[in-house]
Design an enzyme around this catalytic site. Sequence first.
Site, PDB file in Angstrom:
ATOM      1  N   THR A 147      11.799   9.637 -29.530  1.00 27.56           N
ATOM      2  CA  THR A 147      11.509   9.684 -31.263  1.00 27.56           C
ATOM      3  C   THR A 147      12.846  10.141 -31.543  1.00 27.56           C
ATOM      4  O   THR A 147      13.825   9.902 -31.057  1.00 27.56           O
ATOM      5  CB  THR A 147      10.696  11.412 -31.791  1.00 27.56           C
ATOM      6  OG1 THR A 147      11.373  11.580 -32.751  1.00 27.56           O
ATOM      7  CG2 THR A 147      11.123  11.954 -30.196  1.00 27.56           C
ATOM      8  N   ARG A 189       1.517  13.121 -45.179  1.00 29.14           N
ATOM      9  CA  ARG A 189       1.212  14.043 -45.972  1.00 29.14           C
ATOM     10  C   ARG A 189       0.783  13.622 -47.611  1.00 29.14           C
ATOM     11  O   ARG A 189       0.152  14.575 -48.427  1.00 29.14           O
ATOM     12  CB  ARG A 189       2.050  14.610 -45.472  1.00 29.14           C
ATOM     13  CG  ARG A 189       1.449  16.594 -45.699  1.00 29.14           C
ATOM     14  CD  ARG A 189       2.141  17.803 -44.624  1.00 29.14           C
ATOM     15  NE  ARG A 189       3.642  17.598 -45.495  1.00 29.14           N
ATOM     16  CZ  ARG A 189       5.052  17.368 -44.795  1.00 29.14           C
ATOM     17  NH1 ARG A 189       4.497  17.220 -43.379  1.00 29.14           N
ATOM     18  NH2 ARG A 189       5.790  17.565 -44.801  1.00 29.14           N
ATOM     19  N   TYR A 224       8.773  20.832 -29.014  1.00 29.59           N
ATOM     20  CA  TYR A 224       8.460  19.312 -28.975  1.00 29.59           C
ATOM     21  C   TYR A 224       9.918  17.851 -28.647  1.00 29.59           C
ATOM     22  O   TYR A 224       9.568  17.358 -28.255  1.00 29.59           O
ATOM     23  CB  TYR A 224       7.232  18.443 -30.388  1.00 29.59           C
ATOM     24  CG  TYR A 224       7.476  16.970 -30.626  1.00 29.59           C
ATOM     25  CD1 TYR A 224       6.786  16.418 -29.915  1.00 29.59           C
ATOM     26  CD2 TYR A 224       8.196  16.150 -31.880  1.00 29.59           C
ATOM     27  CE1 TYR A 224       6.541  14.734 -30.108  1.00 29.59           C
ATOM     28  CE2 TYR A 224       8.301  15.339 -31.862  1.00 29.59           C
ATOM     29  CZ  TYR A 224       7.344  14.245 -30.773  1.00 29.59           C
ATOM     30  OH  TYR A 224       7.616  12.568 -31.055  1.00 29.59           O
ATOM     31  N   HIS A 225      10.548  18.018 -29.461  1.00 33.57           N
ATOM     32  CA  HIS A 225      11.629  16.841 -29.946  1.00 33.57           C
ATOM     33  C   HIS A 225      12.485  17.610 -28.847  1.00 33.57           C
ATOM     34  O   HIS A 225      12.533  16.363 -27.773  1.00 33.57           O
ATOM     35  CB  HIS A 225      12.242  17.536 -31.023  1.00 33.57           C
ATOM     36  CG  HIS A 225      11.934  16.970 -32.021  1.00 33.57           C
ATOM     37  ND1 HIS A 225      11.458  17.858 -33.347  1.00 33.57           N
ATOM     38  CD2 HIS A 225      11.420  15.159 -32.741  1.00 33.57           C
ATOM     39  CE1 HIS A 225      10.559  16.416 -34.103  1.00 33.57           C
ATOM     40  NE2 HIS A 225      10.769  15.232 -33.900  1.00 33.57           N
ATOM     41  N   SER A 270      13.301  21.506 -32.372  1.00 35.43           N
ATOM     42  CA  SER A 270      11.962  21.254 -31.607  1.00 35.43           C
ATOM     43  C   SER A 270      11.686  21.436 -30.571  1.00 35.43           C
ATOM     44  O   SER A 270      12.073  20.437 -30.169  1.00 35.43           O
ATOM     45  CB  SER A 270      10.438  21.010 -33.066  1.00 35.43           C
ATOM     46  OG  SER A 270      10.058  19.931 -32.298  1.00 35.43           O
ATOM     47  N   ARG A 306      11.117  25.426 -41.824  1.00 32.39           N
ATOM     48  CA  ARG A 306      12.101  24.339 -40.304  1.00 32.39           C
ATOM     49  C   ARG A 306      13.335  24.937 -40.906  1.00 32.39           C
ATOM     50  O   ARG A 306      13.802  25.409 -41.205  1.00 32.39           O
ATOM     51  CB  ARG A 306      11.912  23.175 -40.628  1.00 32.39           C
ATOM     52  CG  ARG A 306      10.603  22.227 -40.893  1.00 32.39           C
ATOM     53  CD  ARG A 306      10.243  21.152 -40.573  1.00 32.39           C
ATOM     54  NE  ARG A 306       8.737  20.573 -40.095  1.00 32.39           N
ATOM     55  CZ  ARG A 306       8.911  19.349 -40.090  1.00 32.39           C
ATOM     56  NH1 ARG A 306       9.086  18.758 -39.341  1.00 32.39           N
ATOM     57  NH2 ARG A 306       7.298  18.917 -39.656  1.00 32.39           N
ATOM     58  N   LYS A 344      11.240  14.940 -25.768  1.00 40.34           N
ATOM     59  CA  LYS A 344      11.448  14.254 -25.870  1.00 40.34           C
ATOM     60  C   LYS A 344      12.946  13.875 -25.207  1.00 40.34           C
ATOM     61  O   LYS A 344      13.159  13.111 -24.191  1.00 40.34           O
ATOM     62  CB  LYS A 344      10.880  13.846 -26.641  1.00 40.34           C
ATOM     63  CG  LYS A 344       9.882  13.698 -27.861  1.00 40.34           C
ATOM     64  CD  LYS A 344       9.263  12.405 -27.213  1.00 40.34           C
ATOM     65  CE  LYS A 344       7.668  11.994 -27.877  1.00 40.34           C
ATOM     66  NZ  LYS A 344       6.933  11.003 -27.445  1.00 40.34           N
TER      67      LYS A 344
HETATM   68  N1  LIG Z   1       3.714   8.628 -35.749  1.00 38.22           N
HETATM   69  C1  LIG Z   1       4.651   8.877 -36.099  1.00 38.22           C
HETATM   70  O1  LIG Z   1       5.570   8.761 -36.773  1.00 38.22           O
HETATM   71  C2  LIG Z   1       5.860   8.501 -34.245  1.00 38.22           C
HETATM   72  C3  LIG Z   1       7.271   8.922 -34.726  1.00 38.22           C
HETATM   73  C4  LIG Z   1       8.284   9.475 -33.646  1.00 38.22           C
HETATM   74  C5  LIG Z   1       7.181   8.987 -31.854  1.00 38.22           C
HETATM   75  N2  LIG Z   1       5.949   8.723 -32.275  1.00 38.22           N
HETATM   76  C6  LIG Z   1       5.626   8.949 -30.619  1.00 38.22           C
HETATM   77  O2  LIG Z   1       4.647   7.837 -30.335  1.00 38.22           O
HETATM   78  C7  LIG Z   1       3.928   8.825 -29.710  1.00 38.22           C
HETATM   79  C8  LIG Z   1       1.815   8.272 -30.576  1.00 38.22           C
HETATM   80  O3  LIG Z   1       2.071   8.963 -31.609  1.00 38.22           O
HETATM   81  P1  LIG Z   1       0.733   9.250 -32.564  1.00 38.22           P
HETATM   82  O4  LIG Z   1       1.634   9.077 -33.705  1.00 38.22           O
HETATM   83  O5  LIG Z   1       0.393   7.785 -32.031  1.00 38.22           O
HETATM   84  O6  LIG Z   1      -0.456   9.873 -32.029  1.00 38.22           O
HETATM   85  P2  LIG Z   1      -1.424  10.379 -32.179  1.00 38.22           P
HETATM   86  O7  LIG Z   1      -1.400  12.252 -31.513  1.00 38.22           O
HETATM   87  O8  LIG Z   1      -2.333  10.378 -32.761  1.00 38.22           O
HETATM   88  O9  LIG Z   1      -1.431   9.875 -30.403  1.00 38.22           O
HETATM   89  C9  LIG Z   1      -0.956   9.906 -29.290  1.00 38.22           C
HETATM   90  C10 LIG Z   1      -2.825  10.296 -28.000  1.00 38.22           C
HETATM   91  O10 LIG Z   1      -2.283  10.311 -26.765  1.00 38.22           O
HETATM   92  C11 LIG Z   1      -3.459  11.739 -26.498  1.00 38.22           C
HETATM   93  N3  LIG Z   1      -3.065  12.524 -25.125  1.00 38.22           N
HETATM   94  C12 LIG Z   1      -2.119  13.077 -25.668  1.00 38.22           C
HETATM   95  N4  LIG Z   1      -1.608  13.848 -23.910  1.00 38.22           N
HETATM   96  C13 LIG Z   1      -3.059  13.517 -22.838  1.00 38.22           C
HETATM   97  C14 LIG Z   1      -2.903  13.765 -21.550  1.00 38.22           C
HETATM   98  N5  LIG Z   1      -2.305  14.135 -21.406  1.00 38.22           N
HETATM   99  N6  LIG Z   1      -3.665  12.923 -21.335  1.00 38.22           N
HETATM  100  C15 LIG Z   1      -4.072  11.358 -22.221  1.00 38.22           C
HETATM  101  N7  LIG Z   1      -4.034  11.191 -23.813  1.00 38.22           N
HETATM  102  C16 LIG Z   1      -2.888  11.679 -24.346  1.00 38.22           C
HETATM  103  C17 LIG Z   1      -3.913  12.318 -27.375  1.00 38.22           C
HETATM  104  O11 LIG Z   1      -5.206  12.297 -28.046  1.00 38.22           O
HETATM  105  C18 LIG Z   1      -3.320  10.649 -28.680  1.00 38.22           C
HETATM  106  O12 LIG Z   1      -4.972  10.289 -28.496  1.00 38.22           O
HETATM  107  C19 LIG Z   1       3.393  10.114 -29.199  1.00 38.22           C
HETATM  108  O13 LIG Z   1       4.630  10.331 -27.975  1.00 38.22           O
HETATM  109  C20 LIG Z   1       5.040  10.963 -30.191  1.00 38.22           C
HETATM  110  O14 LIG Z   1       5.811  11.372 -30.085  1.00 38.22           O
HETATM  111  C21 LIG Z   1       5.397   9.267 -33.287  1.00 38.22           C
END
Ligand SMILES: NC(=O)c1ccc[n+]([C@@H]2O[C@H](COP(=O)([O-])OP(=O)(O)OC[C@H]3O[C@@H](n4cnc5c(N)ncnc54)[C@H](O)[C@@H]3O)[C@@H](O)[C@H]2O)c1
Length: 390
Positions: free
Chosen positions: A145, A242, A183-184, A181, A327, A187
Amino acid sequence: MMKVIILGADGYLGWALTLRLAKRGHEVIGVDNLYTRNAVKEVGSDSAFPLPDPEERVTAAKKYLDVNITFVKGDVKDTDFVFELIRKYKPDAVVHFAEQRSAPYSMIDVNHANYTLINNLTSTMNLIYAVKEIDPTIHILKMGTMGEFGTPNYDILETPYINVNINGKEDTIVFPRWAGSWYHWSKVYDTYNLLYANKLFGLTITDIHQGPVYGTRTEEIVHESLRTRFDFDEVWGTVVNRFCVEAVLGLPLTPYGKGGQKRGFISLEDSMQALTLLLEHPPKQGEYRQVNQIHEIYSVREIAEMVKDAAESLGLHVEIGNVPNPRFEKEEHYYNVETKILPSLGFKPKKNLREEVKGMIEDLLPYKNRLEKFKDVVWPKTDWRKGRRV
Ligand SMILES: NC(=O)c1ccc[n+]([C@@H]2O[C@H](COP(=O)([O-])OP(=O)(O)OC[C@H]3O[C@@H](n4cnc5c(N)ncnc54)[C@H](O)[C@@H]3O)[C@@H](O)[C@H]2O)c1
């Protein structure tokens, strides 16, 4: 054609990428433990669009796109499961999305912080070791991220390392990061582990730093049953998504604090284009490629204004609210991001935020009654500094 395993294939990006790659003729094995579906319900929310079960999704993809997708239910925290998966399918590439991806969720309390760190670091370590043991030539495409870098007063370069001179001595260090955070931070730790694995085992890695993604549409989402999940509550909804739901529900839009926080955004469609390019143009064997995946930079206040304009053009009445910032972040700051790698591969963004939010609101309006049930979970309750929900 490639064989690709997508870890996290049931998620917002994962399902959209599954459809994109399958439609382009690649063999796709989607893996997920359905964690996000349950964790979103834990905070009293749900996807704006109702989600078919994975098996129904696979059937719908066959019906509307004529593609064959394999779905495997499993937990990427489980080391044996990941080793067996890589051994069985022998993919050309593995896309790793399977992480707890909500910053507010990681800030709820110590249990949620621990869950985030354990899930995210363990899943990445399992993948590193499975690839190293079974076939070190597999390309790992890891989704990080932009939030790893925070909001520094210098440009965020697209390089894993940078030269420094400290008291007259020169050396190369990892490009600095300061996350906002748990979370971050998870990463950031992932990135360090991947950099180390690249040096230690010679693994081939694309480490993507992506900004918040917005959108409801991709070229493959041609029917309601193919929709990807869409989160909008204070814990799971990213800012543009959102705000669009707030506009549909007649709630005031909620930029936090002064609203001068800038981020780099990308649409769902363009994120799919970028990920496809990165997979179809892998780095050289043993290379670590760090990519900044954003298209437009806006402040949160500018986004609120664009969503308000789009909603009003559709006849909705929208106000922009004043929300104390829950935040711990700078509310006015410099922000500039280098993006050279994707354009060098032919990336040409097709969407922009101002136009896309109108389509998003149009897509959400038919679900207004469903969204009404979740009105209470939009207002921020997770307080970073208190370390709990208020
Ligand atoms: N959506 C955004 O804006 C965004 C931006 C930057 C980075 N990301 C990153 O991209 C990736 C996907 O994001 P997203 O928005 O699709 O999130 P999401 O939560 O919709 O998708 C993540 C998927 O991974 C699955 N998952 C989590 N832990 C797991 C595990 N231990 N085993 C199997 N499956 C597991 C979840 O059930 C989910 O379906 C993430 O790593 C997120 O941090 C997302």
